[in-house]
Every structure is written in C-alpha cells, then in structure tokens.
Design a protein around this motif. Structure first.
Motif, PDB file in Angstrom:
ATOM      1  N   UNK A   1      48.352 -60.815  12.769  1.00 49.33           N
ATOM      2  CA  UNK A   1      48.839 -59.949  13.838  1.00 49.33           C
ATOM      3  C   UNK A   1      48.053 -58.645  13.837  1.00 49.33           C
ATOM      4  N   UNK A   2      47.384 -58.371  14.937  1.00 50.92           N
ATOM      5  CA  UNK A   2      46.586 -57.156  15.058  1.00 50.92           C
ATOM      6  C   UNK A   2      47.338 -56.158  15.926  1.00 50.92           C
TER       7      UNK A   2
ATOM      8  N   UNK B   1      52.005 -64.847  24.663  1.00 49.62           N
ATOM      9  CA  UNK B   1      52.493 -64.349  23.370  1.00 49.62           C
ATOM     10  C   UNK B   1      51.466 -63.464  22.665  1.00 49.62           C
ATOM     11  N   UNK B   2      50.347 -63.193  23.332  1.00 44.09           N
ATOM     12  CA  UNK B   2      49.293 -62.384  22.722  1.00 44.09           C
ATOM     13  C   UNK B   2      48.432 -63.157  21.749  1.00 44.09           C
ATOM     14  N   UNK B   3      48.533 -64.479  21.748  1.00 38.74           N
ATOM     15  CA  UNK B   3      47.811 -65.306  20.786  1.00 38.74           C
ATOM     16  C   UNK B   3      46.482 -65.780  21.350  1.00 38.74           C
ATOM     17  N   UNK B   4      45.516 -65.958  20.472  1.00 38.88           N
ATOM     18  CA  UNK B   4      44.255 -66.598  20.841  1.00 38.88           C
ATOM     19  C   UNK B   4      43.838 -67.506  19.697  1.00 38.88           C
ATOM     20  N   UNK B   5      43.160 -68.569  20.044  1.00 36.64           N
ATOM     21  CA  UNK B   5      42.688 -69.522  19.033  1.00 36.64           C
ATOM     22  C   UNK B   5      41.635 -70.410  19.671  1.00 36.64           C
ATOM     23  N   UNK B   6      40.467 -70.468  19.062  1.00 34.49           N
ATOM     24  CA  UNK B   6      39.477 -71.419  19.558  1.00 34.49           C
ATOM     25  C   UNK B   6      38.534 -71.828  18.445  1.00 34.49           C
ATOM     26  N   UNK B   7      37.975 -73.020  18.640  1.00 34.14           N
ATOM     27  CA  UNK B   7      37.121 -73.658  17.640  1.00 34.14           C
ATOM     28  C   UNK B   7      35.671 -73.540  18.076  1.00 34.14           C
TER      29      UNK B   7
ATOM     30  N   UNK C   1      44.272 -65.371  16.086  1.00 35.53           N
ATOM     31  CA  UNK C   1      45.013 -64.143  15.813  1.00 35.53           C
ATOM     32  C   UNK C   1      46.026 -63.885  16.905  1.00 35.53           C
ATOM     33  N   UNK C   2      46.767 -62.797  16.742  1.00 34.25           N
ATOM     34  CA  UNK C   2      47.779 -62.405  17.714  1.00 34.25           C
ATOM     35  C   UNK C   2      47.682 -60.912  17.954  1.00 34.25           C
ATOM     36  N   UNK C   3      47.577 -60.499  19.212  1.00 33.86           N
ATOM     37  CA  UNK C   3      47.520 -59.080  19.561  1.00 33.86           C
ATOM     38  C   UNK C   3      48.907 -58.596  19.957  1.00 33.86           C
TER      39      UNK C   3
END
Length: 290
Positions: free
Chosen positions: A129-130, A86-92, A43-45
């Motif tokens: 986008x949150x 960029x306010x992004x997060x992503x993990x598996x 997601x993106x904050x």
C-alpha cells in the motif's frame, strides 16, 4: 551534449532533500503468484490523508539508457497500467532491464495531481500500500499541500532537413535511486520521465512542413501535463521528497535512433512547474535527419 549535462546537474543541485513526514509503504498480504511466468509488478495506491483508494492512477515501468559515457541515464516509459476502483494495479512483464523504475502518478477527483512515487525495481515487486499525497496525518507545515494543480508545458519539436517521428518527454533529474556510481566514483543521475497520464495529450510527435512559420522546414507542437510537486521515493526507514518546486527539461528522441544525428534533441529551457503554471519550452531541434 556538454550543455545538456551541465543543465541537468544544475537542476539537480537546486534541490534540497528533506524527510517525507515518516510515511512508510506497507507490505501487502496478497499473493504474487497469479500465474505470471515473468516479472509481476503490483501495489495499491491510497490517499495518505483519507486512506481512500486512488482510482485515477497510473503505474508506469521506465527503463534508463546511459547518455554516452556520462553518469546520466535517460528514462522513458515502456509499459503502463491504470489502477482499478480499489486503487490496485498489477501486471506481468516479460523482463526488467537495468536500470528500471516504477513511477506511480495519480490525480484526485478535482484533477489535481498527487506527488509521483518512484521506486527502483529489478525483479518481481509488490509495493504494497503506497500512501499518495503531499501530507501525512495532516497538512500542517508551511506550504504543504496534499495535491496540486498540474503544470502544463507546451513546445515545438523541429527537424532538419527531413521530417521525423518520435517521443517527447518531460524529464526530472535526481540521484540514482540505487545509489549507483560511475566508474570515476561520481554519483549516477537518473532523469525520469514524469508526464501525467492521461492528461498529457500524447508523448509522440511527427514533424510536418507548412506549420513552422519559417523557423524550420519541419516541426510539430506538443502539450504535456506534469506534476507540480517533487517525487516521493523510499529510503531506509521511510520516504524522502525534495523540498523544492520540480524543474523539468524536454528531451526528444526519434523512433529510429539512426534517423538523426545526434539521435536526440533537447530544449534548454529550465521549466519551473509551480501549481497551475502554463509553461512554454524553447524548441527542441533534431538535426541531420534523413
């Protein structure tokens, strides 16, 4: 246990629910592939007023465990990841067990905290986008603020007759986000852990002798930073937020659940987290430790 459950129910009934100003998480156009062979969470904050990226954010995956045969589930963080510039997060992650939630927390450049955003997850999830913040478009309602100075909770964990190590968590209770019910038809309650990362010094404790002032043979102190605004969560057509100052309770759990009996300790303090508050919790006691 009865006293703990009664306290949590009391905390929940103090809350009044209101619509969250019509804010809607927007789907992301990005691909969720990225070679993840498990469950991808992303997601993106962004600040809900300025639409600027929220770079000082953390996304945490929390898993709940039912407290005995009560309709109460205690959640604790299992994994977390920080946002990028960029306010992004992503993990598996390898798997998501039921019930699990994503908890998004962040602070602005002045150290004030946004309201947490929480959402139940069961599989690969792109939150899109949150919009983070206590206001949408403008802060026009009475008492409405975009961010607020976090509250600080200090306290002590005691253990008898032996030392113990484990986790201490500030819990915020709310209705189950998936509207699940217990076997008797009553609503399940989810007690979510909402420590601010990395503002909280540590979620772990290790009791030791010689520092307890005669109150217990073994003890350890802790300091936790928590959001001073209630969480935002998705509902059909938008978001909701409790129209109340968040109330926390302290829950402690040994690393080895067989080390103490019962396998948890609580502080019965009702901690009202107003902005900037300095709160002291009553001692949380672990007993029959070995």
């Amino acid at each position: 246990m009865k006293a703990f459950c009664t306290s949590v129910l009391f905390v929940w009934f103090l809350s009044i629910f209101i619509p969250g100003c019509g804010r809607n998480p927007t789907p992301s156009s990005g691909s969720l592939g990225n070679g993840c062979s498990g469950i991808l969470l992303s997601g993106t904050m962004r600040d809900s007023l300025t639409s600027q990226p929220v770079a000082q954010g953390t996304a945490s995956l929390e898993t709940g465990t039912e407290l005995s045969t009560t309709p109460l589930y205690i959640f604790s963080p299992t994994q977390s990841v920080a946002t990028n510039a960029k306010g992004e997060f992503s993990w598996c992650v390898q798997a998501v067990t039921y019930p699990s939630v994503l908890v998004l927390e962040a602070t602005d450049s002045s150290g004030k905290s946004y309201p947490p955003y929480v959402q139940a997850v069961t599989t690969t999830t792109d939150l899109g986008t949150i919009p983070m913040g206590g206001c949408a478009v403008a802060c026009g309602l009475a008492g409405e603020v975009q961010t607020a100075a976090p509250a600080t909770i200090t306290g002590v964990v005691t253990s008898t007759p032996a030392a113990a190590t484990g986790t201490v968590m500030p819990l915020f209770s709310m209705r189950a986000l998936d509207n699940s019910k217990a076997a008797d038809g009553s609503e399940n309650l989810w007690a979510l852990a909402l420590p601010l990362f990395p503002a909280s010094t540590s979620l772990t404790f290790s009791t030791a002798s010689g520092t307890c002032g005669g109150t217990a043979p073994f003890c350890a102190s802790y300091t936790l930073s928590v959001p001073a605004q209630s969480p935002v969560y998705p509902v059909s057509g938008g978001t909701m937020q409790q129209a109340a100052t968040p109330i926390y309770m302290i829950y402690v759990m040994p690393n080895n659940t067989a080390a103490c009996s019962p396998p948890f300790g609580i502080s019965t303090s009702i901690l009202l987290a107003t902005p900037g508050a300095q709160l002291t919790a009553q001692a949380a006691a672990l007993t029959n430790c070995r």
